[in-house]
Write a protein that holds these residues in place. Structure first.
Motif, mmCIF file in Angstrom:
data_model
loop_
_atom_site.group_PDB
_atom_site.id
_atom_site.type_symbol
_atom_site.label_atom_id
_atom_site.label_comp_id
_atom_site.label_asym_id
_atom_site.label_seq_id
_atom_site.Cartn_x
_atom_site.Cartn_y
_atom_site.Cartn_z
ATOM 1 N N ASN A 1 0.850 -1.185 0.000
ATOM 2 C CA ASN A 1 0.000 0.000 0.000
ATOM 3 C C ASN A 1 0.885 1.234 0.000
ATOM 4 O OD1 ASN A 1 -2.023 -2.072 1.572
ATOM 5 N ND2 ASN A 1 -3.132 -0.545 0.412
ATOM 6 N N ALA A 2 0.377 2.305 -0.606
ATOM 7 C CA ALA A 2 1.144 3.542 -0.682
ATOM 8 C C ALA A 2 1.571 3.983 0.717
ATOM 9 C CB ALA A 2 0.313 4.634 -1.353
ATOM 10 N N GLY A 3 2.828 4.389 0.828
ATOM 11 C CA GLY A 3 3.372 4.797 2.119
ATOM 12 C C GLY A 3 4.138 3.706 2.834
ATOM 13 N N ASP A 4 4.025 2.461 2.352
ATOM 14 C CA ASP A 4 4.757 1.364 2.982
ATOM 15 C C ASP A 4 6.247 1.449 2.656
ATOM 16 O OD1 ASP A 4 2.417 0.411 3.981
ATOM 17 O OD2 ASP A 4 2.221 -1.276 2.597
ATOM 18 N N ASP A 5 7.060 0.826 3.489
ATOM 19 C CA ASP A 5 8.480 0.666 3.215
ATOM 20 C C ASP A 5 8.709 -0.692 2.555
ATOM 21 O OD1 ASP A 5 8.953 3.095 4.395
ATOM 22 O OD2 ASP A 5 9.499 2.246 6.343
ATOM 23 N N ASN B 1 8.566 5.012 2.029
ATOM 24 C CA ASN B 1 7.342 5.724 1.625
ATOM 25 C C ASN B 1 7.040 5.516 0.138
ATOM 26 O OD1 ASN B 1 5.091 7.357 2.059
ATOM 27 N ND2 ASN B 1 6.215 9.231 1.595
ATOM 28 N N ALA B 2 6.825 4.286 -0.253
ATOM 29 C CA ALA B 2 6.606 3.942 -1.657
ATOM 30 C C ALA B 2 5.378 4.644 -2.220
ATOM 31 C CB ALA B 2 6.435 2.429 -1.805
ATOM 32 N N ALA B 3 5.498 5.116 -3.456
ATOM 33 C CA ALA B 3 4.393 5.795 -4.124
ATOM 34 C C ALA B 3 3.473 4.779 -4.791
ATOM 35 C CB ALA B 3 4.940 6.773 -5.171
#
Length: 402
Positions: free
Chosen positions: A75-79, A132-134
């Motif tokens: 999910n967006a925001g995950d590392d 913080n993956a997009a």
């Protein structure tokens, strides 16, 4: 372009190799003609470095590279933790090895580079974390390796293909809600009707679909047809929903995608059917269905969607699939006369239209949008405007899950 760069690198490596030979020959000539301890000391001191550079020039750098990313959906925001494993057969002594994992700009990450001092090692690992993956579908392309000699006279590099894709879903909010009629009847808040639970009128039977309740199974019809059949009920309001997502470029576009994901998840988790139509040139249409599989299909499209204003949203409202008895969510960041007119044409007694006008944080409705909101209310469609930071409050009863 890549072919030209590759040729230039080869020419540079050859020139470096020739330079090493010239320097070695010059040192030898100087020792021969000058003689003495100092000149021969300089030659023998330079000889190991020159020989290493020559051997490095012919070293093939045949590495096997494996990238490990688990799981591949986030999910967006995950590392995201990435593990690289490098293996080579011939243990040539490398003074250093610069490893760069080349990825697309879509991840919004700086270059991932690590320096190792492998020596004679044949097997070693690299681990790094993408913070913080997009949102999106991201493709890793290749690994770039670079090494050189101690004096910097010769450098050697190689690009090793190592393709892999990861999917980053949009963020969503788990929403607790009571009744969809609140918005339909009063225009005060969005929630989902429990009308599907109303089983007083049986309208027919159909084949079982994932998400149907155990109590809906018609055992007599199932026995006759030798397959599981469920009852179909005549509800006062349809519990089928359709999201129409506007892809016009906007600074809060991610907020629109997040709202669509939240609505999808919570409608499915509460027994409803939902479909989606994503605007733009490459239109995506998924008919309303129920079940976790439908949620995954919609989330996959929401993960990949990009801004696109080549085709207006109002052009998509004429699609024939929207003619069913659905409650239509039009999710947009801008209200226009064309959109209001298109929504008004869709509205009738069996189909409700709700325009979810999501604004960026701190942004207010323009005077034109305020007037269009009043016009829409007079023609049937409901315009529900709210802030992207507070879209959870568009539903009655909220709790934050993520």
């Amino acid at each position: 372009m890549l072919a030209v760069l590759s040729k230039l690198k080869k020419v540079k490596a050859i020139l470096s190799f020739v330079t090493v030979f010239i320097l070695l020959a010059s040192a030898f000539a100087y020792a021969m003609f000058q003689g003495g301890f100092v000149s021969w000391f300089l030659f023998y001191s330079f000889l190991p470095f020159a020989l290493y550079s020559i051997l490095l020039f012919f070293y093939p750098m045949n590495f096997q590279v494996e990238r490990s990313i688990s799981p591949r959906m986030y999910n967006a925001g995950d590392d995201i933790e990435v593990n690289l494993t490098l293996i080579r057969k011939f243990p040539f002594p490398l003074l250093f090895l610069l490893i760069e994992d080349v990825m697309l700009d879509s991840l919004n990450q700086k270059e991932i580079k690590r320096v190792f001092f492998p020596g004679f090692k044949k097997h070693f690992k690299v681990t790094y974390t993408i913070r913080n993956a997009a949102r999106g579908e991201h493709n890793f392309q290749y690994i770039r390796l670079k090494t050189g000699d101690a004096l910097g006279l010769l450098s050697k590099g190689k690009r090793i293909p190592c393709k892999q894709a990861i999917l980053v879903y949009p963020p969503y909010e788990d929403i607790t809600y009571k009744s969809f009629r609140n918005l339909l009847d009063h225009g005060e808040g969005v929630s989902v009707s429990a009308s599907r639970n109303s089983t007083s009128l049986v309208g027919g039977i159909r084949e079982y679909e994932p998400g149907d309740r155990f109590s809906w199974i018609d055992w007599k019809a199932s026995a006759r047809s030798n397959q599981i059949m469920t009852k179909e009920f005549e509800a006062s309001e349809s519990n089928d929903f359709f999201i129409v997502l506007d892809t016009i470029p906007a600074k809060n576009f991610e907020g629109l995608v997040s709202f669509a994901a939240s609505a999808t998840r919570n409608i499915v988790r509460n027994g409803g059917k939902i479909g989606i139509l994503i605007g733009g040139k490459e239109r995506v249409l998924i008919p309303p269905r129920s079940g976790v599989g439908q949620e995954e299909a919609i989330f996959y499209q929401l993960a990949k969607v990009r801004e696109d204003d080549s085709v207006g949203l109002e052009d998509h409202l004429e699609d024939q699939i929207l003619a069913g008895q659905y409650t239509v969510f039009v999710v947009t960041s801008k209200l226009s006369k064309e959109l209001v007119d298109g929504a008004a044409k869709m509205f009738n007694k069996k189909r409700r239209v709700i325009i979810c006008l999501i604004k960026a944080r701190g942004q207010k409705l323009t005077s034109e949008e305020t007037a269009l909101k009043a016009i829409a209310a007079g023609n049937g469609p409901i315009v529900h405007s709210f802030d992207e930071q507070n879209f959870r409050m568009a539903f009655a009863g909220v709790k934050k899950a993520r």
